[in-house]
Scaffold this active site. Sequence first.
Site, short mmCIF file in Angstrom:
data_model
loop_
_atom_site.label_atom_id
_atom_site.label_comp_id
_atom_site.label_asym_id
_atom_site.label_seq_id
_atom_site.Cartn_x
_atom_site.Cartn_y
_atom_site.Cartn_z
N SER A 61 -35.54 -12.88 -84.59
CA SER A 61 -34.32 -12.56 -83.84
C SER A 61 -33.10 -12.63 -84.76
O SER A 61 -32.24 -11.75 -84.73
CB SER A 61 -34.12 -13.55 -82.67
OG SER A 61 -35.12 -13.40 -81.71
N THR A 155 -35.48 -9.19 -78.97
CA THR A 155 -35.05 -10.45 -79.58
C THR A 155 -34.55 -11.39 -78.49
O THR A 155 -34.24 -10.94 -77.38
CB THR A 155 -33.88 -10.21 -80.56
OG1 THR A 155 -32.75 -9.70 -79.80
CG2 THR A 155 -34.24 -9.22 -81.64
N LYS A 156 -34.46 -12.66 -78.83
CA LYS A 156 -33.78 -13.59 -77.92
C LYS A 156 -32.41 -13.84 -78.51
O LYS A 156 -32.16 -14.82 -79.21
CB LYS A 156 -34.57 -14.90 -77.80
CG LYS A 156 -35.45 -14.93 -76.55
CD LYS A 156 -36.08 -16.27 -76.30
CE LYS A 156 -35.32 -17.11 -75.32
NZ LYS A 156 -35.30 -16.64 -73.94
N SER A 157 -31.53 -12.88 -78.28
CA SER A 157 -30.18 -13.01 -78.80
C SER A 157 -29.21 -13.09 -77.63
O SER A 157 -29.42 -12.46 -76.59
CB SER A 157 -29.84 -11.86 -79.74
OG SER A 157 -30.24 -10.64 -79.19
N TYR A 161 -28.12 -11.44 -72.91
CA TYR A 161 -28.15 -12.22 -71.67
C TYR A 161 -26.92 -12.03 -70.78
O TYR A 161 -26.88 -12.54 -69.67
CB TYR A 161 -28.40 -13.70 -71.98
CG TYR A 161 -29.85 -13.91 -72.34
CD1 TYR A 161 -30.80 -14.20 -71.36
CD2 TYR A 161 -30.29 -13.74 -73.63
CE1 TYR A 161 -32.13 -14.33 -71.68
CE2 TYR A 161 -31.63 -13.87 -73.97
CZ TYR A 161 -32.54 -14.16 -72.98
OH TYR A 161 -33.87 -14.28 -73.29
#
Length: 288
Positions: A61, A155-157, A161
């Site tokens: 990420s 990605t977990k960016s 969110y």
Amino acid sequence: MDYSNQKGYIFYDGDLVKWSDAQLHVLSHGLHYASSVFEGERAYKGRVFKEIEHTKRLIYSAKSLDFEIPYSENEIIEIRKKVLEANDIVDGYIRPVAWRGSEMMGISAQSNKIHFALAAWQWPSYFSPEAKLKGIKLNISKWKRPDPETAPVNTKSAGLYMICTLSKHEAERKGFDDSLMLDYRNYIAEATGANIFFVKGNSLYTPIADCFLDGITRKTVIKIAKEEGISVSETRIKIEDLNNYDECFVTGTAAEVTPVNTIADFKFKPGKICEFFIKKYTEMTLTE
Ligand code: PMP
């Protein structure tokens, strides 16, 4: 409850610091421009489930956001162990996060320091399989998962969110637990923090993960299904197809396997397939 003021220790840029001392400056690039990546992980009976996968995804990420976490995969694993020990956590949630600091304050952030913190807190498995089987209710959000040419979607960016929080707030205001999100083509994508599966007969159907996070739990459920001879189709699903399915569940590190009983006006009856995957996934978290 305030997450900024708990007892315990957080790893912050090289040291374990007192929980309430793990602070950052208001002129941090990560805060203004969402140049921040994180993970959501769980420890079960002292072991971090899919630890290597989460660590690799965190590093990936960061690379996707054009920065490098100043710790290697092995170093992150060591840091995680230290934090769990320092806080005496056996069953817990773990949150590593990396972000750009305050050296440059503008779109460009070529020379900003990369900060890294890792926190963990107690999080026992609260819900019995029976309680989970009641299922949750999903709204359908007006916000769409973006085209992979619009954002680094796998990605977990933090930036990804923004629409999840908007979707979840709207859902909660309307009395739902969470929201289903469609993608930019109007195919069903995922929930705000979990992937989604549908069941017809003994077969699983799940959206193709080409514009949203291909979750570690999603991959685990697909693996379990294949081992058990349950067919899984990764396919395009539209809202009007929802009438075709008997059961539905969401998957994620936090959600684990959580049945869904309602999506907008569509009803599902959590049944033997939901029950089976709750049981199998739980077993796996405790043994793998
Ligand atoms: N989608 C989103 C948007 C998420 O935040 C999560 C939780 N990380 C998931 C899917 C599920 O991913 P995982 O199974 O790796 O926790």
